[in-house]
Design a protein around this motif. Structure first.
Motif, PDB file in Angstrom:
ATOM      1  N   CYS A 193      -1.293 -13.553 -14.880  1.00  0.00           N
ATOM      2  CA  CYS A 193       0.465 -14.026 -14.379  1.00  0.00           C
ATOM      3  C   CYS A 193       0.797 -12.973 -15.076  1.00  0.00           C
ATOM      4  CB  CYS A 193       0.751 -14.692 -14.824  1.00  0.00           C
ATOM      5  SG  CYS A 193       0.071 -16.662 -14.757  1.00  0.00           S
ATOM      6  N   ASN A 194       0.634 -11.981 -15.512  1.00  0.00           N
ATOM      7  CA  ASN A 194       1.286 -10.471 -15.986  1.00  0.00           C
ATOM      8  C   ASN A 194       0.745  -9.357 -14.439  1.00  0.00           C
ATOM      9  OD1 ASN A 194       2.555  -9.267 -18.193  1.00  0.00           O
ATOM     10  ND2 ASN A 194       1.488  -7.731 -18.388  1.00  0.00           N
ATOM     11  N   ASN A 195      -0.590  -9.558 -13.726  1.00  0.00           N
ATOM     12  CA  ASN A 195      -0.645  -8.728 -12.862  1.00  0.00           C
ATOM     13  C   ASN A 195       0.482  -8.879 -11.393  1.00  0.00           C
ATOM     14  OD1 ASN A 195      -2.171  -7.191 -14.189  1.00  0.00           O
ATOM     15  ND2 ASN A 195      -4.331  -8.081 -13.648  1.00  0.00           N
ATOM     16  N   ILE A 196       0.514 -10.567 -11.613  1.00  0.00           N
ATOM     17  CA  ILE A 196       1.079 -10.740 -10.887  1.00  0.00           C
ATOM     18  C   ILE A 196       2.376  -9.918 -10.491  1.00  0.00           C
ATOM     19  CG2 ILE A 196       2.008 -12.795  -9.263  1.00  0.00           C
ATOM     20  CD1 ILE A 196      -0.392 -14.150 -10.433  1.00  0.00           C
ATOM     21  N   SER A 197       3.647 -10.937 -11.778  1.00  0.00           N
ATOM     22  CA  SER A 197       4.929 -10.171 -12.385  1.00  0.00           C
ATOM     23  C   SER A 197       4.829  -8.911 -11.941  1.00  0.00           C
ATOM     24  CB  SER A 197       4.788 -10.692 -14.051  1.00  0.00           C
ATOM     25  OG  SER A 197       6.119 -10.233 -13.736  1.00  0.00           O
ATOM     26  N   THR A 198       4.816  -8.368 -12.260  1.00  0.00           N
ATOM     27  CA  THR A 198       4.514  -6.691 -12.066  1.00  0.00           C
ATOM     28  C   THR A 198       4.507  -6.388 -10.798  1.00  0.00           C
ATOM     29  OG1 THR A 198       2.051  -6.114 -13.156  1.00  0.00           O
ATOM     30  CG2 THR A 198       4.308  -5.998 -14.428  1.00  0.00           C
ATOM     31  N   THR A 199       3.676  -7.122 -10.298  1.00  0.00           N
ATOM     32  CA  THR A 199       3.328  -6.353  -8.693  1.00  0.00           C
ATOM     33  C   THR A 199       4.619  -7.244  -7.395  1.00  0.00           C
ATOM     34  OG1 THR A 199       1.017  -6.543  -8.962  1.00  0.00           O
ATOM     35  CG2 THR A 199       1.441  -6.951  -6.752  1.00  0.00           C
ATOM     36  N   CYS A 200       4.779  -7.994  -7.930  1.00  0.00           N
ATOM     37  CA  CYS A 200       6.131  -8.562  -7.648  1.00  0.00           C
ATOM     38  C   CYS A 200       7.387  -8.001  -8.007  1.00  0.00           C
ATOM     39  CB  CYS A 200       6.158 -10.138  -8.123  1.00  0.00           C
ATOM     40  SG  CYS A 200       5.379 -11.591  -7.485  1.00  0.00           S
ATOM     41  N   ALA A 201       8.051  -7.669  -8.919  1.00  0.00           N
ATOM     42  CA  ALA A 201       8.564  -6.283  -9.654  1.00  0.00           C
ATOM     43  C   ALA A 201       8.498  -5.216  -8.767  1.00  0.00           C
ATOM     44  CB  ALA A 201       9.036  -6.205 -11.203  1.00  0.00           C
ATOM     45  N   ASP A 202       7.621  -5.118  -8.532  1.00  0.00           N
ATOM     46  CA  ASP A 202       7.311  -3.758  -7.605  1.00  0.00           C
ATOM     47  C   ASP A 202       7.776  -3.740  -6.248  1.00  0.00           C
ATOM     48  OD1 ASP A 202       6.062  -1.562  -9.612  1.00  0.00           O
ATOM     49  OD2 ASP A 202       4.383  -2.036  -9.001  1.00  0.00           O
ATOM     50  N   LEU A 230       9.416   6.960   2.989  1.00  0.00           N
ATOM     51  CA  LEU A 230       8.249   6.982   4.284  1.00  0.00           C
ATOM     52  C   LEU A 230       7.472   6.044   2.925  1.00  0.00           C
ATOM     53  CD1 LEU A 230       6.950   7.114   6.450  1.00  0.00           C
ATOM     54  CD2 LEU A 230       6.121   9.539   5.406  1.00  0.00           C
ATOM     55  N   ILE A 231       6.959   6.352   1.676  1.00  0.00           N
ATOM     56  CA  ILE A 231       6.201   6.014   1.257  1.00  0.00           C
ATOM     57  C   ILE A 231       6.881   4.009   0.627  1.00  0.00           C
ATOM     58  CG2 ILE A 231       4.289   6.168  -1.471  1.00  0.00           C
ATOM     59  CD1 ILE A 231       6.084   9.170  -1.138  1.00  0.00           C
ATOM     60  N   TYR A 232       8.071   4.593   0.456  1.00  0.00           N
ATOM     61  CA  TYR A 232       8.827   3.008  -0.327  1.00  0.00           C
ATOM     62  C   TYR A 232       8.327   2.308   0.526  1.00  0.00           C
ATOM     63  CZ  TYR A 232      11.007   5.060  -4.828  1.00  0.00           C
ATOM     64  OH  TYR A 232      10.812   5.077  -6.138  1.00  0.00           O
ATOM     65  N   ASN A 233       8.430   2.554   2.320  1.00  0.00           N
ATOM     66  CA  ASN A 233       8.874   1.528   3.323  1.00  0.00           C
ATOM     67  C   ASN A 233       7.091   1.092   3.722  1.00  0.00           C
ATOM     68  OD1 ASN A 233      11.438   1.139   3.539  1.00  0.00           O
ATOM     69  ND2 ASN A 233      11.398   3.613   5.257  1.00  0.00           N
ATOM     70  N   THR A 234       6.402   2.375   3.776  1.00  0.00           N
ATOM     71  CA  THR A 234       4.349   2.116   3.817  1.00  0.00           C
ATOM     72  C   THR A 234       3.661   1.148   2.487  1.00  0.00           C
ATOM     73  OG1 THR A 234       4.656   4.839   4.464  1.00  0.00           O
ATOM     74  CG2 THR A 234       2.581   3.415   4.147  1.00  0.00           C
ATOM     75  N   ILE A 235       5.002   1.354   1.280  1.00  0.00           N
ATOM     76  CA  ILE A 235       3.787   0.376   0.729  1.00  0.00           C
ATOM     77  C   ILE A 235       4.847  -1.109   0.616  1.00  0.00           C
ATOM     78  CG2 ILE A 235       3.291   0.180  -1.963  1.00  0.00           C
ATOM     79  CD1 ILE A 235       2.871   3.392  -2.301  1.00  0.00           C
ATOM     80  N   ILE A 236       6.270  -1.132   1.105  1.00  0.00           N
ATOM     81  CA  ILE A 236       6.773  -2.272   0.280  1.00  0.00           C
ATOM     82  C   ILE A 236       7.047  -3.453   2.131  1.00  0.00           C
ATOM     83  CG2 ILE A 236       8.958  -3.399  -1.248  1.00  0.00           C
ATOM     84  CD1 ILE A 236       8.481  -0.624  -2.751  1.00  0.00           C
TER      85      ILE A 236
END
Length: 328
Positions: free
Chosen positions: A64-73, A252-258
């Motif tokens: 749950c913690n992993n899901i939470s931090t990834t959703c935040a990112d 560019l990095i933000y758009n590539t990842i997110i």
């Protein structure tokens, strides 16, 4: 992946050892900058784990913690908050004080991303108290929370408090980690963002970027964050061309990842690019970038007010005033 194949053959897909292996694959995906794939993987693990009442509660809390931090990112703040509280409840049920402190800090990060800064500070304070109770004042876990508080105060414009928290965090990390570690590199970039000596700050981010890129390549949110911080430092030094170059790399990095939608990081980049274009006396481009910042911010936050939205609206008004567009 090899371990997963062995676990599936030996124990099946619902066994805890299999689920732990899938969790580890998701961690690796996230470190490679593949956040969406990591989130899908963790959601699969969570669905299987929660369906079995005998699954270890601390493992469920970790997922749950992993899901939470990834959703935040990824800018999915509501989902991040939901799973952050699920992690907190599971850690409490297990009696894990360390887990509770970890979850509190991550929930604080969710609130910060949503613009609910007092709630964020309350969570950070709670996390700091718990970690100090467990490990004392001088510990990397405490340093982690101090950096979160420093970054929040930096965003609020309280540079004095931000400097104090980020300096303390960096000093603690340096006592526990090698100078070329990723942990110290991230802390150094955070401190550079509030360092009043801009020339020194710029060099500090350069040093941090060298370490971060050598470890995982450029496809990392931490690398994009460092480019963004360096761009702001360059802007403060009125080195607008250099600032623009670094903002475009971060974007560019933000758009590539997110992705290009629902991306608060990109919104912040566009707002900063607008400032840089003003410095370069390119009014039309400044207006264009600020419009993009507002549009993306609204897609993320809706009608909820936050600092970026307030700043963007104020900046748009200033630009329109210069264009003699009084009605707008």
């Amino acid at each position: 992946s090899i371990a997963l194949g062995l676990n599936l053959n030996l124990y099946g897909k619902n066994d805890l050892s299999t689920l732990r292996t899938i969790n580890n694959i998701a961690v690796a995906l996230k470190k490679l900058g593949l956040l969406k794939q990591a989130l899908v993987t963790w959601n699969t693990v969570y669905s299987i784990a929660i369906a079995d009442k005998d699954t270890d509660r601390e493992f469920i809390a970790t997922v749950c913690n992993n899901i939470s931090t990834t959703c935040a990112d990824l800018g999915l703040h509501s989902m991040a908050l939901e799973f952050g509280h699920k992690a907190l409840d599971a850690y409490k049920a297990k009696g894990s004080v360390k887990g509770e402190a970890l979850a509190c800090c991550n929930i604080g990060g969710c609130y910060s991303g949503m613009g609910q800064y007092q709630e964020a500070l309350d969570c950070f304070d709670r996390s700091e108290q718990l970690f100090k109770k467990l490990f004392g004042e001088d510990n990397p876990q405490v340093a982690w929370v101090l950096a979160k508080k420093g970054n929040l105060y930096s965003g609020l414009g309280d540079t004095k408090k931000a400097y104090q928290y980020n300096k303390r965090s960096l000093d603690i990390y340096k006592r526990f980690y090698d100078a070329k570690s990723v942990v110290v590199a991230n802390a150094l970039a955070d401190f550079a963002a509030v360092n009043p000596n801009k020339q020194e700050a710029k060099a500090q981010v350069d040093s941090a970027l060298t370490v971060l890129i050598s470890q995982y390549g450029e496809r990392q949110l931490a690398v994009a964050d460092a480019y963004y911080k360096q761009a702001v430092i360059c802007e403060d030094m009125e080195q607008y061309a250099e600032s623009e170059k670094r903002l475009q790399r971060a974007l560019l990095i933000y758009n590539t990842i997110i992705g290009t939608r629902y991306n608060s990081f990109s919104a912040q980049c566009y707002a900063s690019l607008s400032d840089v274009e003003l410095g370069l006396n390119r009014m039309d481009k400044a207006v264009e970038y600020m419009n993009q910042a507002v549009e993306i911010n609204d897609s993320v936050n809706g009608d909820r007010i936050n600092l970026l939205k307030l700043t963007a609206l104020h900046q748009k008004a200033a630009l329109l005033l210069q264009q003699k567009n009084m009605a707008d």
